[in-house]
Motif scaffolding. Structure first.
Motif, PDB file in Angstrom:
ATOM      1  N   TYR A  70       0.832  -1.207   0.000  1.00  0.00           N
ATOM      2  CA  TYR A  70       0.000   0.000   0.000  1.00  0.00           C
ATOM      3  C   TYR A  70       0.868   1.259   0.000  1.00  0.00           C
ATOM      4  CZ  TYR A  70      -3.970  -3.001   1.348  1.00  0.00           C
ATOM      5  OH  TYR A  70      -4.949  -3.967   1.406  1.00  0.00           O
ATOM      6  N   PHE A  71       2.123   1.131   0.464  1.00  0.00           N
ATOM      7  CA  PHE A  71       3.041   2.258   0.416  1.00  0.00           C
ATOM      8  C   PHE A  71       3.500   2.476  -1.019  1.00  0.00           C
ATOM      9  CE2 PHE A  71       3.655   0.933   4.881  1.00  0.00           C
ATOM     10  CZ  PHE A  71       3.460   2.148   5.508  1.00  0.00           C
ATOM     11  N   TYR A  72       3.657   3.711  -1.401  1.00  0.00           N
ATOM     12  CA  TYR A  72       4.133   4.055  -2.744  1.00  0.00           C
ATOM     13  C   TYR A  72       5.653   3.978  -2.803  1.00  0.00           C
ATOM     14  CZ  TYR A  72       4.878   6.820  -6.982  1.00  0.00           C
ATOM     15  OH  TYR A  72       5.275   7.251  -8.220  1.00  0.00           O
ATOM     16  N   LEU A  73       6.303   4.509  -1.779  1.00  0.00           N
ATOM     17  CA  LEU A  73       7.769   4.520  -1.774  1.00  0.00           C
ATOM     18  C   LEU A  73       8.313   3.189  -1.276  1.00  0.00           C
ATOM     19  CD1 LEU A  73       8.668   8.057  -0.371  1.00  0.00           C
ATOM     20  CD2 LEU A  73       8.641   7.297  -2.752  1.00  0.00           C
ATOM     21  N   LYS A  74       9.273   2.671  -2.012  1.00  0.00           N
ATOM     22  CA  LYS A  74       9.925   1.408  -1.658  1.00  0.00           C
ATOM     23  C   LYS A  74      10.545   1.486  -0.261  1.00  0.00           C
ATOM     24  CE  LYS A  74      12.205  -2.514  -2.641  1.00  0.00           C
ATOM     25  NZ  LYS A  74      11.600  -3.760  -2.351  1.00  0.00           N
TER      26      LYS A  74
END
Length: 185
Positions: free
Chosen positions: A39-43
């Motif tokens: 759900y997080f965009y940033l790795k």
């Protein structure tokens, strides 16, 4: 073709959720069942969240030296470096995690659908592609994650219903659950 715009995201919401976890690690009990790392965009937020969950599962405290140790000094740059983790941890506030999770889940679903639609559009431009095949791929890949439910297509819904009927038939019509021994009220 390809996607020309940045996919929907809210980096600030991701940072605030992670900061809220640092501020009050007890909220992980409510977050873990609802929140997936994708759900997080940033790795780096995905990796940091996975490390936090791992430390929580081990019963360890959520402090920066343990996070660095878990990630490994050689890989600390993968999660933004020590100063980035510190800035998230010291800026954490009390939050209601459900609101943040709902925002991130909605943005994840949007990214997922945009990517799927882009792949389908690219496939349709190929001369050998079949509309029925692409439409089926679009429908099968278009499940949306919601608050404990998944939107499913008609065939999957029918299969789920038939499986439940079969399970109840095998259970001799009884509802699943725990028998109490109480005959009547």
């Amino acid at each position: 073709m390809g996607i020309n715009k940045e996919l929907p995201n809210s980096i600030e919401t991701e940072r605030e959720l992670l900061g809220g976890i640092f501020h009050n690690p007890k909220i992980l009990v409510d977050i873990i069942p609802e929140m997936k790392s994708e759900y997080f965009y940033l790795k780096k937020h995905m990796v940091l969240y996975n490390v936090i969950c791992s430390l929580f599962a081990e019963g360890s405290a959520l402090d920066i030296p343990l996070i660095i140790n878990k990630v490994g000094k050689d890989n600390i740059g993968e999660i933004g470096g020590i100063s980035y983790i510190t800035s998230i941890s010291v800026n954490g506030l009390y939050i209601e995690p459900k609101k943040y999770i709902d925002i991130l889940k909605d943005l994840y679903n949007k990214r997922k659908l945009i990517t799927l639609c882009d792949r389908c559009m690219n496939e349709l431009y190929k001369s050998e592609s079949k509309v029925d095949t692409v439409a089926a791929a679009l429908m099968s890949g278009a499940t949306i994650e919601t608050n404990n439910n998944t939107v499913v297509d008609d065939i999957t819904l029918m299969e789920m219903g038939l499986n439940e009927i079969e399970k109840r038939y095998k259970n001799k019509g009884e509802s699943p659950g725990m028998k109490t021994g109480i005959k009547g009220i």
